[in-house]
Design a protein around this motif. Structure first.
Motif, PDB file in Angstrom:
ATOM      1  N   LEU A   1       0.838  -1.203   0.000  1.00 34.93           N
ATOM      2  CA  LEU A   1       0.000   0.000   0.000  1.00 34.93           C
ATOM      3  C   LEU A   1       0.870   1.249   0.000  1.00 34.93           C
ATOM      4  O   LEU A   1       0.546   2.242  -0.651  1.00 34.93           O
ATOM      5  CB  LEU A   1      -0.931   0.007   1.205  1.00 34.93           C
ATOM      6  N   GLN A   2       1.941   1.172   0.721  1.00 33.57           N
ATOM      7  CA  GLN A   2       2.845   2.302   0.755  1.00 33.57           C
ATOM      8  C   GLN A   2       3.422   2.568  -0.638  1.00 33.57           C
ATOM      9  O   GLN A   2       3.529   3.720  -1.074  1.00 33.57           O
ATOM     10  CB  GLN A   2       3.971   2.011   1.752  1.00 33.57           C
TER      11      GLN A   2
ATOM     12  N   GLU B   1       0.827   4.219  -2.708  1.00 29.33           N
ATOM     13  CA  GLU B   1       0.646   5.608  -2.293  1.00 29.33           C
ATOM     14  C   GLU B   1       1.753   6.485  -2.855  1.00 29.33           C
ATOM     15  O   GLU B   1       1.518   7.577  -3.354  1.00 29.33           O
ATOM     16  CB  GLU B   1       0.664   5.653  -0.775  1.00 29.33           C
TER      17      GLU B   1
ATOM     18  N   VAL C   1       1.378   9.766  -5.442  1.00 27.90           N
ATOM     19  CA  VAL C   1       1.714  11.163  -5.163  1.00 27.90           C
ATOM     20  C   VAL C   1       2.827  11.668  -6.055  1.00 27.90           C
ATOM     21  O   VAL C   1       3.095  12.854  -6.085  1.00 27.90           O
ATOM     22  CB  VAL C   1       2.090  11.372  -3.683  1.00 27.90           C
TER      23      VAL C   1
ATOM     24  N   LYS D   1      -7.972   1.167   0.820  1.00 32.61           N
ATOM     25  CA  LYS D   1      -7.367   1.203   2.150  1.00 32.61           C
ATOM     26  C   LYS D   1      -8.412   0.997   3.233  1.00 32.61           C
ATOM     27  O   LYS D   1      -8.167   0.317   4.237  1.00 32.61           O
ATOM     28  CB  LYS D   1      -6.663   2.542   2.360  1.00 32.61           C
ATOM     29  N   GLN D   2      -9.567   1.569   2.994  1.00 33.96           N
ATOM     30  CA  GLN D   2     -10.649   1.430   3.956  1.00 33.96           C
ATOM     31  C   GLN D   2     -11.042  -0.032   4.132  1.00 33.96           C
ATOM     32  O   GLN D   2     -11.106  -0.545   5.255  1.00 33.96           O
ATOM     33  CB  GLN D   2     -11.839   2.217   3.433  1.00 33.96           C
TER      34      GLN D   2
ATOM     35  N   ALA E   1      -8.518  -1.936   5.982  1.00 35.36           N
ATOM     36  CA  ALA E   1      -8.509  -1.696   7.418  1.00 35.36           C
ATOM     37  C   ALA E   1      -9.696  -2.367   8.100  1.00 35.36           C
ATOM     38  O   ALA E   1      -9.559  -2.948   9.183  1.00 35.36           O
ATOM     39  CB  ALA E   1      -8.542  -0.197   7.690  1.00 35.36           C
TER      40      ALA E   1
ATOM     41  N   PRO F   1     -10.450   7.779   7.764  1.00 36.63           N
ATOM     42  CA  PRO F   1      -9.804   8.061   6.480  1.00 36.63           C
ATOM     43  C   PRO F   1      -9.635   9.547   6.279  1.00 36.63           C
ATOM     44  O   PRO F   1     -10.506  10.328   6.616  1.00 36.63           O
ATOM     45  CB  PRO F   1     -10.758   7.487   5.449  1.00 36.63           C
ATOM     46  N   SER F   2      -8.531   9.915   5.769  1.00 30.10           N
ATOM     47  CA  SER F   2      -8.306  11.320   5.479  1.00 30.10           C
ATOM     48  C   SER F   2      -8.871  11.621   4.103  1.00 30.10           C
ATOM     49  O   SER F   2      -9.120  10.737   3.310  1.00 30.10           O
ATOM     50  CB  SER F   2      -6.828  11.641   5.522  1.00 30.10           C
TER      51      SER F   2
ATOM     52  N   SER G   1      -7.477  13.081   1.663  1.00 26.80           N
ATOM     53  CA  SER G   1      -6.540  12.979   0.544  1.00 26.80           C
ATOM     54  C   SER G   1      -5.619  11.811   0.749  1.00 26.80           C
ATOM     55  O   SER G   1      -5.773  11.046   1.678  1.00 26.80           O
ATOM     56  CB  SER G   1      -5.733  14.267   0.440  1.00 26.80           C
ATOM     57  N   MET G   2      -4.683  11.727  -0.115  1.00 24.07           N
ATOM     58  CA  MET G   2      -3.767  10.593  -0.031  1.00 24.07           C
ATOM     59  C   MET G   2      -2.619  10.877   0.905  1.00 24.07           C
ATOM     60  O   MET G   2      -1.650  10.183   0.921  1.00 24.07           O
ATOM     61  CB  MET G   2      -3.215  10.274  -1.421  1.00 24.07           C
ATOM     62  N   LEU G   3      -2.735  11.957   1.622  1.00 28.49           N
ATOM     63  CA  LEU G   3      -1.609  12.334   2.442  1.00 28.49           C
ATOM     64  C   LEU G   3      -1.457  11.454   3.668  1.00 28.49           C
ATOM     65  O   LEU G   3      -0.461  11.479   4.336  1.00 28.49           O
ATOM     66  CB  LEU G   3      -1.755  13.780   2.902  1.00 28.49           C
ATOM     67  N   SER G   4      -2.470  10.719   3.959  1.00 27.36           N
ATOM     68  CA  SER G   4      -2.376   9.896   5.159  1.00 27.36           C
ATOM     69  C   SER G   4      -1.428   8.739   4.921  1.00 27.36           C
ATOM     70  O   SER G   4      -1.238   8.293   3.814  1.00 27.36           O
ATOM     71  CB  SER G   4      -3.745   9.378   5.542  1.00 27.36           C
ATOM     72  N   PHE G   5      -0.909   8.254   5.973  1.00 29.62           N
ATOM     73  CA  PHE G   5       0.011   7.141   5.899  1.00 29.62           C
ATOM     74  C   PHE G   5      -0.760   5.845   5.769  1.00 29.62           C
ATOM     75  O   PHE G   5      -1.945   5.812   5.984  1.00 29.62           O
ATOM     76  CB  PHE G   5       0.845   7.115   7.169  1.00 29.62           C
ATOM     77  N   PRO G   6      -0.091   4.784   5.472  1.00 34.34           N
ATOM     78  CA  PRO G   6      -0.810   3.514   5.399  1.00 34.34           C
ATOM     79  C   PRO G   6      -1.135   2.944   6.757  1.00 34.34           C
ATOM     80  O   PRO G   6      -0.934   1.795   7.026  1.00 34.34           O
ATOM     81  CB  PRO G   6       0.155   2.606   4.662  1.00 34.34           C
TER      82      PRO G   6
ATOM     83  N   HIS H   1      -7.372   2.710   8.239  1.00 33.70           N
ATOM     84  CA  HIS H   1      -8.462   3.672   8.294  1.00 33.70           C
ATOM     85  C   HIS H   1      -9.754   2.921   8.385  1.00 33.70           C
ATOM     86  O   HIS H   1      -9.949   1.923   7.718  1.00 33.70           O
ATOM     87  CB  HIS H   1      -8.468   4.511   7.022  1.00 33.70           C
TER      88      HIS H   1
END
Lengths: 204, 681
Positions: free
Chosen positions: A57-58, A61, A65, A120-121, A124, B472-473, B475-480, B483
């Motif tokens: 996932l990292q 991400e 970005v 991601k949701q 989790a 969840p945030s 934007s994508m700025l959140s870390f993995p 969430h």
């Protein structure tokens, strides 16, 4: 009984996970692989998956970005993640991954962002649910084992008690004097029986 | 770890199941089948291993293709079958497939989550025995032994036939077999002789090959005619007979055309597959380039023979006639045809790839082409890509030609008998991008937390669930981090229904309630302060210390860092939710976002004592910079609390907790928890 209650709870949890589409048949396959050699196989696999998937996932991400977005690379990462998720039977996660891949193939960055949040949701949520499930499962197993131990212990005690009674009753046959004592203790019914027995014995 | 895994489990690579194809197979077969599994995904690898063990196979697992190859090379007879993933970071699965097929001639099964027709076709064309779609089921693995048997059976048949190569008697029969064998069976031929032997033979036969050459040499002009005929007819309608008529080349037989057409079709399919992927994935191109290059290089020496024959164009016609008429074969016929087929591939591929649109140019350069047997005129960019792949293969520019230099030089380089491993290493090193390892490290925080969840007891499991509750945030700025939108839902059971009816989890949820309620209790008073936290470092500093203080409170473990990890997100969450629900303004939302962001960062920072400090670099647009600091001791924290928290009962509870056990704090918090419950809602 607590144990049954726990067991029912574990089963219910599992059923709901399947009914709500969080898990699919692959999870059953994993459960079937579990045996005495690997009694915690499923839990180990799931843990392994969540550890590894965090890394994937990292990567995704990161790729999201970066400017400009490398869709090919993104697709590659997501492909890995999707494969991993499908291996443990994470159905919803896998579906979100498929949607993500569609956007990725189309080169739609906005769509990718949105679906990634979903991915991601789901990831989790599944993690939480599985943790709860394993928690319940473990506690059920623990209680189950404990109850069995307890029952065994009680049985042992009972046997010992019976043996001790046996000794006392042997004595009874020899010492009639003791009868009154036993009567006082209140074991009247049993004493009656043995008294009759002794009487019969004496008659013989 | 993986290397040791691979090597450690290789101990059983004995010849216990080494049996001749014509013997009766051992009784316990397929049990004991030696399988090598290659996949970069560790989850899948473990699952496969377990499944294969359940099928009573001997399993060796590997997560890197190069390691797998080296293992296979070390122990030529150590494995019966190989299962490989298609998408791997260090080497393309198809490339591995080819290497294995050519070097060791083991059956290879490909696997992928991708079930697109193209990919499956690619597997087939590259010679995979089977293609499994992930997730792999155990039923699919139960029957993989059939591929081993089939391959051995074919191999044995070929061995028998090729055993009489030295004699001239069976050569005609062999040549016929060769002629009709498809390219897929080439691998079988490889078994009959070792690679070096073939090369030596072809070298020896250089001088005499022109006369004894049995196969049709598809020279440039011949191929041009062929392609023209095919295009005229239409690729779908191109039938060997009609092509033959159109080409009108004396001495060419229908069989020649048929086999050439088959290869041409395969090539086109491969090309179309490549072009589709070109837009998507550039890296696909280069492995293919390298693939082609590798393939070409394998038959490097054949080019010499080709060039030799090409030097005498008149003689090529003569050989054609000879081939057409007599099919006289010599000792060279067996490896040669195989080699020729490969040769044709190598000849075709660069030529067709880069020369198709330029047949005119090629025809103008005919003499030179024939001289080298190599197309020399290509478009610059194609040349460039070729050149790149050539360079990557490890260019030994010994024989750089001046005529249309690059193309021929490429092929002449390929003509050098390079070891496959060399090619492999060099091409992979150039073509495969490597992910920076530093990125992987910070993520270990997540991983460790996950591991804690799995391994530790129930109490820690509760901790784990608390940890997961980060909303969840936007934007994508959140870390993995994990969430979940269930947070609001989760806070309900904490407050309203005192724990689930689960015996043990009740206690755990209370603990959770502890940590979370503490957070929420702690923050609302300080929320105003936090709201002003726009871009002030000292305030973020406070924030971090607050966090850290809470970490200390919540940590009931021997592992404070884990506790930090677990608590702070939940703290943040509550803070976030309370804030968003209170005001619902953008400003707050952004503050929340930043708060979570900084909080997350704090958490990461807390863990950065152990991991690499690359995290900050990875965060995007971080307005709140948090410095890496060690966790302050308890004294600092109490003062902080007095500063920021105006609630005495909370303070006393916290102090009590520090001094005594959790129990006292719990009782206090039960009440507080219920009262606090109103806030997040």
């Amino acid at each position: 009984m607590d144990r049954n209650h726990l067991k029912r709870q574990v089963d219910l949890m599992k059923r709901s996970l399947f009914d709500q589409g969080y898990l699919d048949e692959q999870f059953i396959q994993l459960e079937e692989l579990q045996d005495d050699d690997n009694p915690n196989f499923v839990e180990e696999i799931v843990t392994l998956f969540f550890n590894d998937s965090a890394r994937l996932l990292q990567n995704i991400e990161q790729a999201l970005v970066s400017v400009p977005i490398d869709f090919a690379r993104l697709d590659n990462y997501m492909h890995q993640f999707k494969g991993s998720s499908s291996s443990i039977g994470a159905k919803r996660v896998k579906n979100e991954c498929t949607r993500f891949k569609e956007y990725c193939t189309a080169g739609n960055a906005e769509g990718c962002f949105r679906t990634f949040v979903q991915v991601k949701q789901e990831h989790a949520i599944l993690r939480t649910k599985l943790e709860t499930y394993f928690q319940a499962y473990i506690s059920f197993m623990c209680v189950f084992v404990l109850v069995i131990f307890a029952l065994t212990y009680i049985c042992l005690l009972f046997c010992l008690y019976l043996f001790s009674w046996q000794d006392k009753l042997d004595h009874l046959g020899l010492q009639e004097v003791k009868l009154d004592d036993y009567m006082d203790e209140g074991g009247s019914l049993i004493i009656d029986l043995y008294y009759k027995y002794d009487k019969a014995h004496m008659i013989e | 770890m993986n290397q040791s895994n691979c090597k450690g489990s290789m101990s059983t690579a004995s010849s216990s199941t080494n049996w001749k194809a014509n013997d009766v197979v051992p009784d316990q077969f397929p049990a004991g089948l030696r399988v090598l599994v290659v996949d970069d995904d560790p989850t899948c690898l473990v699952i496969l291993e377990k499944m294969l063990r359940t099928c009573l196979y001997e399993v060796t697992k590997c997560n890197r293709a190069e390691v797998a190859l080296s293992m296979l090379r070390e122990n030529k007879n150590g494995f019966d079958i190989v299962i490989s993933d298609v998408h791997m970071p260090d080497m393309d699965g198809f490339k591995l497939l080819e290497h294995i097929g050519l070097e060791m001639d083991l059956p290879v099964i490909m696997m992928s989550a991708d079930d697109g027709k193209q990919v499956v076709m690619k597997g087939v064309t590259h010679g995979a025995c089977d293609y499994l779609i992930k997730p792999v089921r155990i039923e699919a693995l139960k029957n993989i032994w059939q591929h081993v048997v089939r391959k051995k059976k074919n191999e044995w048949k070929d061995l028998e036939q090729s055993g009489s190569v030295e004699e001239g008697d069976r050569q005609q029969k062999l040549s016929e077999d060769v002629d009709y064998s498809s390219s897929a069976n080439e691998g079988n031929w490889k078994n009959s002789k070792k690679r070096k032997d073939e090369e030596e033979e072809t070298e020896d036969r250089d001088d005499t090959s022109t006369l004894k050459k049995p196969r049709v040499v598809w020279s440039v002009e011949l191929h041009q005619q062929f392609v023209a005929a095919v295009n005229q007819l239409g690729i779908d309608k191109a039938v060997p007979k009609k092509i033959l008529e159109l080409m009108n080349v004396p001495g060419l037989t229908r069989e020649n055309v048929a086999s050439h057409l088959q290869k041409y079709r395969l090539y086109l399919r491969r090309l179309s597959g490549v072009s589709q992927h070109q837009g998507m994935n550039n890296s696909f191109m280069s492995p293919q380039d390298a693939t082609f290059g590798a393939m070409s290089s394998l038959n490097g020496l054949d080019l010499q023979t080709l060039s030799v024959t090409g030097q005498l164009p008149a003689q090529s016609l003569a050989t054609l006639q000879a081939a057409g008429l007599g099919r006289s074969t010599t000792k060279s016929s067996i490896p040669m045809p195989l080699v020729d087929q490969r040769n044709l591939f190598s000849f075709e591929n660069p030529k067709l790839r880069f020369g198709e649109g330029q047949q005119q140019q090629m025809s103008s350069n005919k003499p030179m082409n024939l001289l080298h047997g190599i197309p020399t005129t290509m478009e610059p960019k194609q040349l460039a890509s070729l050149h790149q792949s050539a360079q990557s293969i490890g260019s030994m520019n010994m024989q750089v030609n001046t005529h249309g230099g690059q193309g021929s030089s490429l092929l002449m380089q390929m003509a050098q008998p390079q070891s496959r491993g060399q090619i492999l290493n060099e091409s992979t090193s150039s073509h495969v991008p490597r992910l920076p390892s530093s990125i992987g490290q910070p993520i270990m925080t997540n991983g460790i937390a996950g591991g804690v969840i799995g391994r530790n007891g129930i109490g820690d499991n509760s901790r784990g669930t608390g940890y997961n509750q980060v909303p969840p945030s936007s934007s994508m700025l959140s870390f993995p981090m994990n969430h979940t939108t269930e947070l609001a839902g989760n806070s309900f059971p904490l407050g309203s229904t005192p724990g689930i009816s689960n015996v043990t989890s009740k206690g755990s949820f209370q603990e959770e309630g502890n940590s979370e309620m503490k957070g929420s209790a702690g923050f609302p008073p300080s929320y105003d302060i936090f709201n002003d936290l726009q871009q002030h470092q000292h305030k973020s500093h406070d924030w971090e210390l607050q966090n850290v203080g809470l970490h200390f409170d919540a940590s009931q473990n021997a592992n404070p860092i884990q506790g930090n990890l677990d608590v702070s997100p939940s703290v943040l969450v509550h803070q976030g939710y309370s804030s968003s629900q209170r005001s619902g303004q953008n400003r707050n939302a952004s503050a929340v976002g930043r708060a979570m962001f900084s909080g997350v960062e704090c958490v990461e920072q807390g863990n950065m004592q152990n991991f690499s400090p690359h995290l900050n670099n990875l965060l995007v647009d971080n307005s709140v910079r948090v410095k890496a600091e060690t966790i302050p001791d308890a004294n600092c924290q109490t003062t902080l609390f007095t500063e920021h928290f105006g609630q005495d009962d909370l303070m006393s509870a916290l102090l009590k907790q520090q001094q005594g056990g959790i129990g006292t704090a719990e009782t206090d918090f039960d009440l507080d928890g219920y009262s606090m419950d109103n806030i997040p809602v």
